[in-house]
Motif scaffolding. Structure first.
Motif, PDB file in Angstrom:
ATOM      1  N   LYS A   1      -1.673   1.581  -2.380  1.00 44.83           N
ATOM      2  CA  LYS A   1      -1.671   0.771  -1.163  1.00 44.83           C
ATOM      3  C   LYS A   1      -0.384  -0.045  -0.999  1.00 44.83           C
ATOM      4  O   LYS A   1      -0.048  -0.443   0.103  1.00 44.83           O
ATOM      5  CB  LYS A   1      -2.897  -0.142  -1.096  1.00 44.83           C
ATOM      6  CG  LYS A   1      -3.085  -1.064  -2.260  1.00 44.83           C
ATOM      7  CD  LYS A   1      -4.425  -1.824  -2.099  1.00 44.83           C
ATOM      8  CE  LYS A   1      -4.887  -2.361  -3.434  1.00 44.83           C
ATOM      9  NZ  LYS A   1      -6.214  -2.978  -3.354  1.00 44.83           N
ATOM     10  N   TYR A   2       0.305  -0.259  -2.137  1.00 44.99           N
ATOM     11  CA  TYR A   2       1.583  -0.979  -2.027  1.00 44.99           C
ATOM     12  C   TYR A   2       2.707  -0.068  -1.546  1.00 44.99           C
ATOM     13  O   TYR A   2       3.821  -0.502  -1.302  1.00 44.99           O
ATOM     14  CB  TYR A   2       1.968  -1.592  -3.382  1.00 44.99           C
ATOM     15  CG  TYR A   2       0.906  -2.521  -3.907  1.00 44.99           C
ATOM     16  CD1 TYR A   2       0.546  -3.666  -3.180  1.00 44.99           C
ATOM     17  CD2 TYR A   2       0.245  -2.252  -5.095  1.00 44.99           C
ATOM     18  CE1 TYR A   2      -0.455  -4.510  -3.634  1.00 44.99           C
ATOM     19  CE2 TYR A   2      -0.752  -3.091  -5.559  1.00 44.99           C
ATOM     20  CZ  TYR A   2      -1.097  -4.224  -4.825  1.00 44.99           C
ATOM     21  OH  TYR A   2      -2.081  -5.047  -5.265  1.00 44.99           O
TER      22      TYR A   2
ATOM     23  N   LYS B   1      -4.795   2.771  -7.344  1.00 43.03           N
ATOM     24  CA  LYS B   1      -4.843   1.367  -6.925  1.00 43.03           C
ATOM     25  C   LYS B   1      -3.484   0.870  -6.429  1.00 43.03           C
ATOM     26  O   LYS B   1      -3.412  -0.039  -5.610  1.00 43.03           O
ATOM     27  CB  LYS B   1      -5.318   0.477  -8.080  1.00 43.03           C
ATOM     28  CG  LYS B   1      -6.806   0.675  -8.353  1.00 43.03           C
ATOM     29  CD  LYS B   1      -7.295  -0.144  -9.531  1.00 43.03           C
ATOM     30  CE  LYS B   1      -8.724   0.244  -9.862  1.00 43.03           C
ATOM     31  NZ  LYS B   1      -9.190  -0.332 -11.130  1.00 43.03           N
ATOM     32  N   GLN B   2      -2.421   1.484  -6.990  1.00 43.92           N
ATOM     33  CA  GLN B   2      -1.078   1.055  -6.581  1.00 43.92           C
ATOM     34  C   GLN B   2      -0.648   1.685  -5.246  1.00 43.92           C
ATOM     35  O   GLN B   2       0.296   1.222  -4.612  1.00 43.92           O
ATOM     36  CB  GLN B   2      -0.041   1.444  -7.653  1.00 43.92           C
ATOM     37  CG  GLN B   2      -0.044   0.517  -8.863  1.00 43.92           C
ATOM     38  CD  GLN B   2      -1.264   0.701  -9.733  1.00 43.92           C
ATOM     39  OE1 GLN B   2      -1.667   1.822 -10.009  1.00 43.92           O
ATOM     40  NE2 GLN B   2      -1.874  -0.396 -10.153  1.00 43.92           N
TER      41      GLN B   2
ATOM     42  N   THR C   1      -4.751   2.144   3.690  1.00 41.01           N
ATOM     43  CA  THR C   1      -3.542   2.846   3.245  1.00 41.01           C
ATOM     44  C   THR C   1      -2.897   3.680   4.326  1.00 41.01           C
ATOM     45  O   THR C   1      -1.832   4.222   4.137  1.00 41.01           O
ATOM     46  CB  THR C   1      -3.877   3.762   2.062  1.00 41.01           C
ATOM     47  OG1 THR C   1      -5.018   4.523   2.433  1.00 41.01           O
ATOM     48  CG2 THR C   1      -4.144   2.954   0.822  1.00 41.01           C
TER      49      THR C   1
ATOM     50  N   PHE D   1      -2.681   6.489 -10.312  1.00 45.60           N
ATOM     51  CA  PHE D   1      -2.135   5.262  -9.715  1.00 45.60           C
ATOM     52  C   PHE D   1      -2.760   4.948  -8.353  1.00 45.60           C
ATOM     53  O   PHE D   1      -2.115   4.360  -7.491  1.00 45.60           O
ATOM     54  CB  PHE D   1      -0.612   5.377  -9.579  1.00 45.60           C
ATOM     55  CG  PHE D   1       0.083   5.501 -10.899  1.00 45.60           C
ATOM     56  CD1 PHE D   1       0.168   4.408 -11.765  1.00 45.60           C
ATOM     57  CD2 PHE D   1       0.639   6.712 -11.304  1.00 45.60           C
ATOM     58  CE1 PHE D   1       0.799   4.519 -12.997  1.00 45.60           C
ATOM     59  CE2 PHE D   1       1.267   6.823 -12.539  1.00 45.60           C
ATOM     60  CZ  PHE D   1       1.350   5.732 -13.391  1.00 45.60           C
TER      61      PHE D   1
END
Lengths: 209, 209, 209
Positions: free
Chosen positions: B83-84, B80-81, C207, B78
């Motif tokens: 950063k959220y 790519k996710q 990040t 995950f």
């Protein structure tokens, strides 16, 4: 008492050499302190870990922490004046490695190591603070490249065991060991002696599978 | 149980910070795992070595290894996710250093160290995983340059010993110690407080012999 | 006796790999020796420190120091010829990691660790000499980037514990463990298998807070 004074002077000199490298890397005050601390106690810490002398010395003797803390604060404040102290700093540092070498040799003897391993431990005690300093600052350790630092420690530590075979008082042997380290380093610096870099024709990518 | 949950959350947050740095360096999955592992357990390992608590903790408690393994696999899948999740990760990390600081302080007390050395050990526990991570990735450790990370740990650990002198229950002291670390870090990040880099006019090659 | 011969061959191969990296960095002879020494004994030293086996092995068994010293002198003298020995060096090195893995696994068992931690200790013993070598030479450790080195150790060490459940003589298990490490590595090199680098779209500065 004599020992303690010299030991503290060595700690101060090593800490200052850490401050200078850390300032050059533009670290913040905390980083400067850590690098100075590691330079001053790193060699003894590695020695204590390899021998199993734990908790390591500086955790039990707060004078090292306080000495380094005060040294770092003063070195940062008077950083512009430090360059006028070059000779004094070099002498402290040189006396420091002499004493650190002796301290390492004697810790090795306490752990019942054979003489050659005591020489190794003495050299580690004197030299590896600087190695860890350079690793933290992302440099190839300077003693691997152009110092006779380690050679002086090895010769001094070896002289300790040669003298042990002669009818000399222990105290004299200790003093001579320190003086040999200091003398070898001073002579090396005076006559610009350094171990040569080895020319190599073996490119690393050719020899690895 | 409460401790264990927080400790695992801290381990996860530290492991993810290792994954992010390792991915940035284009390491292979094994390298990513090692960097994540070292980031999560490196501080505690150095603490255990300095104190002589061996075998070191993570060798005896496999939950850390498994937690990090699962974290690394999920973090890679995950990535790519991630950063959220910035805010959540930052909170885990901040809670993590609070707990690691407390754990280090108490291990220092168990080893009969004086308070100032317990503060040092607490700070090492919380901060040196990140230092070893950066060394493995060939960077000058970030906490030497721009974080108030270590300062938060030092203030939190020091508050522990101030509170010990007051008639407060041990459990409350522990909780307050953790909260102080968290608060100092949150305030520092919110108000963009960082230790200043020290201007230096001392070129390193001038001051060395 | 059989073990000692293989162990010395492994030490020689690791020391030579250290010499090659150190020469590439233009270190002086002392630096070359230290890098070779650390490459050869670094993994076992880290294992001993983590387990609390102190003084560490090489301080008590001078044969390692002497072997490495002679190896370094010969490797420096015959550095131009080393490239013709690529295959032999690779075989020594591969046999070396097999034996080091086994030695680590058995030290872990001696310390009453659970199997998974013995696998970890075996892998550390075989791989971390190279990691420390690369850190000293200011490189990101090569095994984090393109070697199946560690994977071979993990599979070999894991096979040890699978075989323990079968009615097989301990000596055979030891030999098979070493052979598995060697076979996996040879196959990986022959078929150019390496762990893939993970593509990542997460820039590190996005990040982190």
């Amino acid at each position: 008492m004599f020992y303690l004074v010299i030991d503290i002077l060595g700690t101060i000199a090593f800490a200052i050499s850490g401050v200078l490298v850390a300032l050059d890397k533009k670290l913040d005050p905390f980083g400067v302190f850590i690098v100075a601390f590691v330079t001053a106690v790193g060699g003894g810490t590695l020695r204590d870990l390899l021998l199993g002398n734990t908790p390591v010395t500086w955790l039990l003797q707060p004078i090292y922490l306080y000495t380094i803390l005060i040294t770092v604060v003063l070195a940062i404040i008077f950083r512009k004046q430090l360059k006028y102290l070059r000779t004094s700093l070099f002498m402290f540092d040189t006396i420091g490695i002499g004493l650190y070498t002796l301290a390492g040799v004697e810790k090795g003897l306490d752990a019942n190591l054979i003489p050659v391993m005591c020489v190794v431990i003495g050299t580690i005690t004197a030299c590896f603070g600087g190695v860890i300093r350079d690793i933290l600052c992302n440099e190839i350790p300077v003693i691997f490249r152009k110092e006779v630092y380690a050679t002086a420690c090895i010769i001094g530590a070896a002289s300790y065991f040669l003298l042990l075979k002669l009818p000399i008082k222990p105290t004299y042997i200790q003093v001579i060991c320190i003086l040999v380290v200091i003398t070898v380093r001073l002579l090396a610096v005076k006559f610009k002696i350094a171990l040569p870099t080895i020319y190599h024709s073996v490119a690393i990518d050719e020899t690895k599978e």
